[in-house]
Scaffold this motif. Sequence first.
Motif, mmCIF file in Angstrom:
data_model
loop_
_atom_site.group_PDB
_atom_site.id
_atom_site.type_symbol
_atom_site.label_atom_id
_atom_site.label_comp_id
_atom_site.label_asym_id
_atom_site.label_seq_id
_atom_site.Cartn_x
_atom_site.Cartn_y
_atom_site.Cartn_z
ATOM 1 N N ILE A 115 0.802 -1.219 0.000
ATOM 2 C CA ILE A 115 0.000 0.000 0.000
ATOM 3 C C ILE A 115 0.839 1.277 0.000
ATOM 4 O O ILE A 115 0.559 2.223 -0.740
ATOM 5 N N VAL A 116 1.911 1.313 0.804
ATOM 6 C CA VAL A 116 2.713 2.536 0.893
ATOM 7 C C VAL A 116 3.393 2.819 -0.446
ATOM 8 O O VAL A 116 3.387 3.940 -0.954
ATOM 9 N N LEU A 117 3.915 1.728 -1.016
ATOM 10 C CA LEU A 117 4.592 1.832 -2.308
ATOM 11 C C LEU A 117 3.652 2.389 -3.383
ATOM 12 O O LEU A 117 4.003 3.282 -4.153
ATOM 13 N N ILE A 118 2.445 1.845 -3.386
ATOM 14 C CA ILE A 118 1.482 2.233 -4.419
ATOM 15 C C ILE A 118 1.012 3.668 -4.220
ATOM 16 O O ILE A 118 0.902 4.442 -5.161
ATOM 17 N N MET A 119 0.784 4.028 -2.972
ATOM 18 C CA MET A 119 0.304 5.377 -2.691
ATOM 19 C C MET A 119 1.362 6.416 -3.059
ATOM 20 O O MET A 119 1.054 7.505 -3.505
ATOM 21 N N ASN A 120 2.637 6.059 -2.824
ATOM 22 C CA ASN A 120 3.705 7.008 -3.124
ATOM 23 C C ASN A 120 3.945 7.159 -4.617
ATOM 24 O O ASN A 120 4.153 8.250 -5.114
ATOM 25 N N ASP A 121 3.952 6.040 -5.308
ATOM 26 C CA ASP A 121 4.178 6.112 -6.745
ATOM 27 C C ASP A 121 3.297 5.077 -7.428
ATOM 28 O O ASP A 121 3.669 3.913 -7.546
ATOM 29 N N SER A 122 2.148 5.531 -7.873
ATOM 30 C CA SER A 122 1.182 4.575 -8.400
ATOM 31 C C SER A 122 1.569 4.104 -9.794
ATOM 32 O O SER A 122 0.909 3.257 -10.369
ATOM 33 N N ASN A 123 2.653 4.688 -10.359
ATOM 34 C CA ASN A 123 3.061 4.266 -11.695
ATOM 35 C C ASN A 123 4.389 3.534 -11.724
ATOM 36 O O ASN A 123 4.949 3.298 -12.784
ATOM 37 N N SER A 124 4.891 3.180 -10.530
ATOM 38 C CA SER A 124 6.147 2.440 -10.512
ATOM 39 C C SER A 124 5.922 1.051 -11.112
ATOM 40 O O SER A 124 4.787 0.582 -11.219
ATOM 41 N N VAL A 125 7.032 0.439 -11.502
ATOM 42 C CA VAL A 125 6.923 -0.869 -12.157
ATOM 43 C C VAL A 125 6.169 -1.864 -11.281
ATOM 44 O O VAL A 125 5.298 -2.594 -11.740
ATOM 45 N N ILE A 126 6.520 -1.842 -9.977
ATOM 46 C CA ILE A 126 5.883 -2.805 -9.079
ATOM 47 C C ILE A 126 4.394 -2.526 -8.964
ATOM 48 O O ILE A 126 3.561 -3.436 -9.007
ATOM 49 N N SER A 127 4.027 -1.241 -8.858
ATOM 50 C CA SER A 127 2.607 -0.901 -8.750
ATOM 51 C C SER A 127 1.840 -1.396 -9.960
ATOM 52 O O SER A 127 0.777 -2.010 -9.846
ATOM 53 N N VAL A 128 2.391 -1.106 -11.144
ATOM 54 C CA VAL A 128 1.694 -1.497 -12.371
ATOM 55 C C VAL A 128 1.615 -3.020 -12.456
ATOM 56 O O VAL A 128 0.551 -3.588 -12.729
ATOM 57 N N ALA A 129 2.753 -3.683 -12.159
ATOM 58 C CA ALA A 129 2.767 -5.146 -12.245
ATOM 59 C C ALA A 129 1.737 -5.744 -11.299
ATOM 60 O O ALA A 129 0.987 -6.652 -11.671
ATOM 61 N N ALA A 130 1.667 -5.210 -10.073
ATOM 62 C CA ALA A 130 0.726 -5.765 -9.092
ATOM 63 C C ALA A 130 -0.715 -5.530 -9.516
ATOM 64 O O ALA A 130 -1.603 -6.305 -9.177
ATOM 65 N N SER A 131 -0.945 -4.449 -10.278
ATOM 66 C CA SER A 131 -2.319 -4.188 -10.690
ATOM 67 C C SER A 131 -2.701 -4.995 -11.928
ATOM 68 O O SER A 131 -3.861 -5.023 -12.315
ATOM 69 N N LEU A 132 -1.719 -5.641 -12.540
ATOM 70 C CA LEU A 132 -2.026 -6.517 -13.671
ATOM 71 C C LEU A 132 -2.053 -7.983 -13.248
ATOM 72 O O LEU A 132 -2.732 -8.802 -13.842
ATOM 73 N N PHE A 133 -1.288 -8.318 -12.201
ATOM 74 C CA PHE A 133 -1.197 -9.699 -11.705
ATOM 75 C C PHE A 133 -2.567 -10.100 -11.141
ATOM 76 O O PHE A 133 -3.044 -9.494 -10.176
ATOM 77 N N PRO A 134 -3.208 -11.108 -11.745
ATOM 78 C CA PRO A 134 -4.612 -11.362 -11.420
ATOM 79 C C PRO A 134 -4.966 -11.450 -9.934
ATOM 80 O O PRO A 134 -5.935 -10.813 -9.521
ATOM 81 N N PRO A 135 -4.230 -12.213 -9.106
ATOM 82 C CA PRO A 135 -4.684 -12.324 -7.717
ATOM 83 C C PRO A 135 -4.689 -10.990 -6.972
ATOM 84 O O PRO A 135 -5.509 -10.780 -6.089
ATOM 85 N N THR A 136 -3.771 -10.092 -7.320
ATOM 86 C CA THR A 136 -3.737 -8.822 -6.599
ATOM 87 C C THR A 136 -4.404 -7.699 -7.384
ATOM 88 O O THR A 136 -4.588 -6.602 -6.850
ATOM 89 N N ALA A 137 -4.765 -7.956 -8.637
ATOM 90 C CA ALA A 137 -5.245 -6.884 -9.508
ATOM 91 C C ALA A 137 -6.424 -6.086 -8.956
ATOM 92 O O ALA A 137 -6.373 -4.849 -8.951
ATOM 93 N N PRO A 138 -7.503 -6.745 -8.490
ATOM 94 C CA PRO A 138 -8.669 -5.949 -8.098
ATOM 95 C C PRO A 138 -8.332 -4.920 -7.025
ATOM 96 O O PRO A 138 -8.653 -3.739 -7.151
ATOM 97 N N ILE A 139 -7.637 -5.370 -5.976
ATOM 98 C CA ILE A 139 -7.383 -4.483 -4.848
ATOM 99 C C ILE A 139 -6.365 -3.411 -5.226
ATOM 100 O O ILE A 139 -6.566 -2.214 -4.978
ATOM 101 N N VAL A 140 -5.276 -3.835 -5.857
ATOM 102 C CA VAL A 140 -4.214 -2.882 -6.189
ATOM 103 C C VAL A 140 -4.725 -1.835 -7.179
ATOM 104 O O VAL A 140 -4.366 -0.658 -7.098
ATOM 105 N N MET A 141 -5.583 -2.249 -8.101
ATOM 106 C CA MET A 141 -6.112 -1.279 -9.048
ATOM 107 C C MET A 141 -6.854 -0.172 -8.307
ATOM 108 O O MET A 141 -6.731 1.001 -8.639
ATOM 109 N N PHE A 142 -7.595 -0.536 -7.296
ATOM 110 C CA PHE A 142 -8.325 0.492 -6.552
ATOM 111 C C PHE A 142 -7.398 1.364 -5.727
ATOM 112 O O PHE A 142 -7.615 2.567 -5.586
ATOM 113 N N LEU A 143 -6.333 0.772 -5.201
ATOM 114 C CA LEU A 143 -5.364 1.573 -4.466
ATOM 115 C C LEU A 143 -4.702 2.573 -5.421
ATOM 116 O O LEU A 143 -4.474 3.732 -5.074
ATOM 117 N N ARG A 144 -4.393 2.118 -6.645
ATOM 118 C CA ARG A 144 -3.766 3.012 -7.616
ATOM 119 C C ARG A 144 -4.726 4.112 -8.026
ATOM 120 O O ARG A 144 -4.347 5.271 -8.186
#
Lengths: 304, 419
Positions: free
Chosen positions: B334-363
């Motif tokens: 969450i901290v990583l995503i909130m700080n930089d929602s376009n970092s590689v990890i943020s984007v990857a986590a929002s595409l990775f199916p198991p984490t996609a729904p939640i991370v997409m909303f955090l982004r």
Amino acid sequence: MPVVELVGVTKAYESKVAVHQLSLSINAGQMFGLLGPNGAGKTTSIRMMMGIIMPDSGQVKLFEKPFERRSLDRVGYLPEERGLYKKMKVLDQLIFFGELHGVSAGDASKRARDWARRLEIADALDKKTEELSKGMQQKIQFIGSILHDPGLIVMDEPFSGLDPVNAVLLERTLLEMKDQGRAILFSTHRMDQVEKLCDSICLVNNGEAVLSGRMREIKSRYERNHVIVEFEGSASFLNSEEIAEAKNFSGHAEIRLKPHGDAQKLLHQASAVATIYRFELVEPSLEEIFIRSVGGKPDAVVAA
Amino acid sequence: MLSLPRNVFLVARREYLEQIRGRAFRMSTIGLPVLFAVIFAIAYGSSMGIGTNKRIVVASSNAALANDVREELVRGKGSSSHVDVVSSLTPEKRAALIREIQARSLDGLLWIETPPGKPPAATYISKSAGEFMTSARLNDALNNGLVEEKLTGGGMTAAQANAVTKGIPIVAYQIKSNGSVVKSNAEASFWKGYVMAILLSLTTMIYGMNVARSIIQEKTSRIFEVMLATVKPADMLAGKLIGVGAVGLTQIAIWLAAAVVLMASPFAAAMQSGQLSLHFSWFEGVLFPVYFVLGYLLYSSLFAGLAATCETEQELQMYMPLAAAPTWLSFALIVLIMNDSNSVISVAASLFPPTAPIVMFLRMASEIPPAWQFGVSIGLLILSIWAVLWFSSRLYRIGILMYGKRATLPELMRWLRYS
């Protein structure tokens, strides 16, 4: 006209052959008993009829056609592992089962009430399943399996868990349905029930049919060589040369004749020395027949 | 109109009606948001109050400095601290104050020594070790006090000195993808993303578990074989997933409707004007159910397969941490995503199916990601749902008729091969 037919059906699991080259056929208006000890392959055979398990080889035919799921709408099935939705209202549940078999909700409701009245559980319909006794749940389960007016009724151990009164009620109902031209198959390990109800049987042991055919036919294969005599007077006729073995319980004698022993001759000898109240030539019981066919002990067969 | 096979529809309808009529549904529909509001209020309220409402003594031989520090401490927003000033620094006085702290009639002592020719030294004495929020406030107050002291010493008036140390708030603006510039509120958008992500993960988990529990119940009540006389296992599974999913959507629809009504009420106006202005867009209103359905299908079809291999709910519990791991992972980021929602990890986590729904909303809380990323994440989710369903329906088909014991791993592998 066979309603259900198994032709050389075989099913093997990883570790054992459950059913081997089993063939049987049941006609409309026939009550058929599938007999055998637990683990003999009864449930596997029944599951193959219902398309729950596919046979490795051989063929299952329903209503003279190779098995197809559509035919199941004309089959009523009461499995051995049976249950109901605990929290659901009984009537809703019966309607649900009816609808799954293609009956409209209205018809299903009407039939459910009819049947509940016939089986004396009309007040159970508005309760939840969990409020019912075990026997009542059994009856509801039975109603659920016949609500769609099936031409073939398949029941795995339908009498297990029923008290004698309800068992008689179920027997009567099954006989009525048979008389209406339905084919009924049930499995059991109770020989006396089969003897009383069934026209045809198949005895399975270790996945193979040991004995099958019409009950009369099977029994007629065996000689009637048992005699029961109830008498008053001298017991000297028990030394007759027609007799292989006799037990006398003070006026009640159980006799096994010698091969080709003449029962009529024995009756004359007996009536000469004693007053005869009963002289009955009995056929061997199914249990004895089974024991003779597999050469095992009755316990091995009947044990649940 | 999508037409369902009759039996799938019947199974789904039964599942839906039984659950909607159940008490659990009513309880969770009302209870969950209330519980949320309470937890939220407590978390927010307590974070506001930390480091305030204390009784503190500021001791310094430089009375002017002590007073400056005192003013800084009292001036703070929402501060209800009581601050006393002591200007005689004797060891006896110090010992007396420390005794007061021990007796809890005093919360803390800020002891400032200003030896001539050397930089001042300060110590803070209190009963507890973990008052980092308090010490942050003290630090600010002391440093501001020292600066003001130096400035007035250099000839400025107290008011001038005060004006210098007073911080200037930064007003942040955000450029939206359509070019419009709006005032951004990092705190509010953080909370919004957080709330929506928690709601999403909660509903997904609750209804995923719901499917699993209902399968276990059907297994223990031995109803499966009765059903199988008419319904194909795949139809039963489909009906169940659809029925329970519809219950979840109904619940979300009720919440959305309630939110719309609330937004239109005077209460919402007050909330919007406050610091925590939460504004939900129609875009989020549409995406939320979409990601709920996808997330739910992914989890519930996984749980369904696992549940069919278990004999009791206790056995099922064993698998739960495994299944919930992606949710934990999402929140760990969450901290990583909130700080930089376009970092590689943020984007990857929002595409990775198991984490996609939640991370997409955090982004989405900080910035709406580009459309292709939504497309890819939804596409990948659908693909993985299909894969999990393939796997689960096989376990399900065999598992529902296995009684007596939980299947071992080699057995499960055999089931997969057989069917």
